[in-house]
Design a protein around this motif. Structure first.
Motif, mmCIF file in Angstrom:
data_model
loop_
_atom_site.group_PDB
_atom_site.id
_atom_site.type_symbol
_atom_site.label_atom_id
_atom_site.label_comp_id
_atom_site.label_asym_id
_atom_site.label_seq_id
_atom_site.Cartn_x
_atom_site.Cartn_y
_atom_site.Cartn_z
ATOM 1 N N VAL A 1 -4.389 5.228 -5.220
ATOM 2 C CA VAL A 1 -2.996 5.172 -4.763
ATOM 3 C C VAL A 1 -2.521 3.723 -4.718
ATOM 4 N N GLU A 2 -1.625 3.433 -5.610
ATOM 5 C CA GLU A 2 -1.073 2.083 -5.777
ATOM 6 C C GLU A 2 -0.333 1.634 -4.514
ATOM 7 N N GLY A 3 -0.629 0.436 -4.027
ATOM 8 C CA GLY A 3 0.181 -0.171 -2.982
ATOM 9 C C GLY A 3 -0.094 0.307 -1.562
ATOM 10 N N ILE A 4 -1.110 1.153 -1.385
ATOM 11 C CA ILE A 4 -1.432 1.636 -0.035
ATOM 12 C C ILE A 4 -2.085 0.496 0.753
ATOM 13 N N SER A 5 -1.743 0.378 2.039
ATOM 14 C CA SER A 5 -2.345 -0.698 2.839
ATOM 15 C C SER A 5 -3.737 -0.278 3.304
ATOM 16 N N LEU B 1 -18.229 9.625 5.381
ATOM 17 C CA LEU B 1 -17.178 10.440 4.755
ATOM 18 C C LEU B 1 -15.832 9.721 4.825
ATOM 19 N N ALA B 2 -15.520 9.177 5.998
ATOM 20 C CA ALA B 2 -14.258 8.438 6.172
ATOM 21 C C ALA B 2 -14.165 7.282 5.178
ATOM 22 N N ALA B 3 -15.273 6.536 5.043
ATOM 23 C CA ALA B 3 -15.288 5.377 4.138
ATOM 24 C C ALA B 3 -15.069 5.819 2.693
ATOM 25 N N ASN B 4 -15.653 6.955 2.316
ATOM 26 C CA ASN B 4 -15.510 7.406 0.928
ATOM 27 C C ASN B 4 -14.116 7.955 0.633
ATOM 28 N N ILE B 5 -13.524 8.642 1.618
ATOM 29 C CA ILE B 5 -12.138 9.102 1.434
ATOM 30 C C ILE B 5 -11.227 7.880 1.287
ATOM 31 N N THR B 6 -11.438 6.887 2.172
ATOM 32 C CA THR B 6 -10.650 5.650 2.105
ATOM 33 C C THR B 6 -10.793 4.994 0.727
ATOM 34 N N GLN B 7 -12.044 4.936 0.233
ATOM 35 C CA GLN B 7 -12.309 4.310 -1.064
ATOM 36 C C GLN B 7 -11.600 5.042 -2.197
ATOM 37 N N LEU B 8 -11.688 6.376 -2.163
ATOM 38 C CA LEU B 8 -11.017 7.192 -3.186
ATOM 39 C C LEU B 8 -9.512 6.925 -3.177
ATOM 40 N N ILE C 1 -6.329 7.141 7.440
ATOM 41 C CA ILE C 1 -6.335 8.468 6.818
ATOM 42 C C ILE C 1 -7.769 8.936 6.582
ATOM 43 N N GLY C 2 -8.644 8.025 6.143
ATOM 44 C CA GLY C 2 -10.054 8.386 5.953
ATOM 45 C C GLY C 2 -10.659 8.909 7.246
ATOM 46 N N LEU C 3 -10.373 8.211 8.329
ATOM 47 C CA LEU C 3 -10.907 8.601 9.638
ATOM 48 C C LEU C 3 -10.274 9.904 10.131
ATOM 49 N N LEU C 4 -8.970 10.005 9.995
ATOM 50 C CA LEU C 4 -8.242 11.223 10.387
ATOM 51 C C LEU C 4 -8.858 12.458 9.741
ATOM 52 N N LEU C 5 -9.118 12.373 8.438
ATOM 53 C CA LEU C 5 -9.631 13.528 7.706
ATOM 54 C C LEU C 5 -11.107 13.767 7.995
ATOM 55 N N ALA C 6 -11.888 12.685 8.083
ATOM 56 C CA ALA C 6 -13.332 12.840 8.327
ATOM 57 C C ALA C 6 -13.589 13.428 9.711
ATOM 58 N N GLU C 7 -12.743 13.074 10.682
ATOM 59 C CA GLU C 7 -12.886 13.634 12.027
ATOM 60 C C GLU C 7 -12.588 15.129 12.053
ATOM 61 N N ARG C 8 -11.882 15.601 11.025
ATOM 62 C CA ARG C 8 -11.556 17.036 10.910
ATOM 63 C C ARG C 8 -12.290 17.665 9.729
ATOM 64 N N SER C 9 -13.526 17.245 9.477
ATOM 65 C CA SER C 9 -14.188 17.688 8.239
ATOM 66 C C SER C 9 -14.438 19.194 8.205
ATOM 67 N N LEU D 1 -0.324 16.733 7.676
ATOM 68 C CA LEU D 1 -1.267 16.221 8.681
ATOM 69 C C LEU D 1 -1.204 14.691 8.760
ATOM 70 N N ILE D 2 -1.172 14.054 7.582
ATOM 71 C CA ILE D 2 -1.096 12.584 7.538
ATOM 72 C C ILE D 2 0.199 12.105 8.183
ATOM 73 N N GLU D 3 1.308 12.749 7.819
ATOM 74 C CA GLU D 3 2.606 12.312 8.362
ATOM 75 C C GLU D 3 2.696 12.543 9.871
ATOM 76 N N ASN D 4 2.033 13.601 10.355
ATOM 77 C CA ASN D 4 2.010 13.852 11.803
ATOM 78 C C ASN D 4 1.196 12.794 12.556
ATOM 79 N N SER D 5 0.256 12.165 11.861
ATOM 80 C CA SER D 5 -0.765 11.382 12.573
ATOM 81 C C SER D 5 -0.786 9.890 12.261
ATOM 82 N N VAL D 6 -0.313 9.496 11.082
ATOM 83 C CA VAL D 6 -0.432 8.091 10.684
ATOM 84 C C VAL D 6 0.944 7.431 10.732
ATOM 85 N N GLU D 7 1.068 6.528 11.681
ATOM 86 C CA GLU D 7 2.326 5.818 11.932
ATOM 87 C C GLU D 7 2.713 4.954 10.716
ATOM 88 N N GLY D 8 3.965 5.067 10.289
ATOM 89 C CA GLY D 8 4.499 4.133 9.302
ATOM 90 C C GLY D 8 4.130 4.407 7.858
#
Lengths: 94, 94
Positions: free
Chosen positions: B43-47, B31-38, B54-62, A38-45
């Motif tokens: 995850v090392e080096g994630i922008s 929910l999006a903010a907490n997924i992002t925080q987790l 990703i937090g928003l993508l997943l929270a929108e599909r809760s 899902l992430i790879e389908n939706s998050v660019e880069g």
């Protein structure tokens, strides 16, 4: 001596004595793979390493994640802020 | 003319006529903010841009995510593979 059944998870080759534990592990990896997809389908880069790490991170916490999705987002951060500290595992997770 | 109540979500300033809709939007962003925080904790080096997307993508599909966590990981990928195609929304989601 006798032969005994052991259970191997096809996805990663991990071995289990217990069939239920093997099935739970397989289900967890399936969830991880689908979150990654899902992430790879939706998050660019996004890199494959990052999307796979995130899929696994979330799938390993599927109980907390389900609760978070059901109106308790705070459970997602319980016990994560000081993971490197001296944390005693919760009995309910054992 | 009369004054009418409108509801603003503090987190992003979005306005709503309906209080319940405003609260649901606020909960989704929490929910999006907490997924992002987790993710950022683990995850090392994630922008920041990726972890927030990703937090928003997943929270929108809760709803789907909760079902996926409860043993139906396949629902996570329903309708995502051909999002750009001519897809009719499910009545149950309206």
């Amino acid at each position: 001596m006798a032969v005994v059944a052991v259970w191997k998870c096809d996805r990663d080759g991990k071995m289990f004595d217990d069939k239920k534990a093997a099935e739970a592990h397989d289900k967890m990896l399936e969830l991880a793979a689908n979150i990654t997809q899902l992430i790879e389908n939706s998050v660019e880069g996004i890199s494959e390493a990052h999307s796979e790490a995130i899929g696994l991170l979330l799938a390993e916490r599927s109980d907390q994640l389900a609760k978070a999705c059901k109106g308790k987002p705070e459970v997602l951060l319980e016990g994560t802020e000081d993971q490197s500290a001296n944390v005693t595992p919760l009995a309910s997770n054992q």
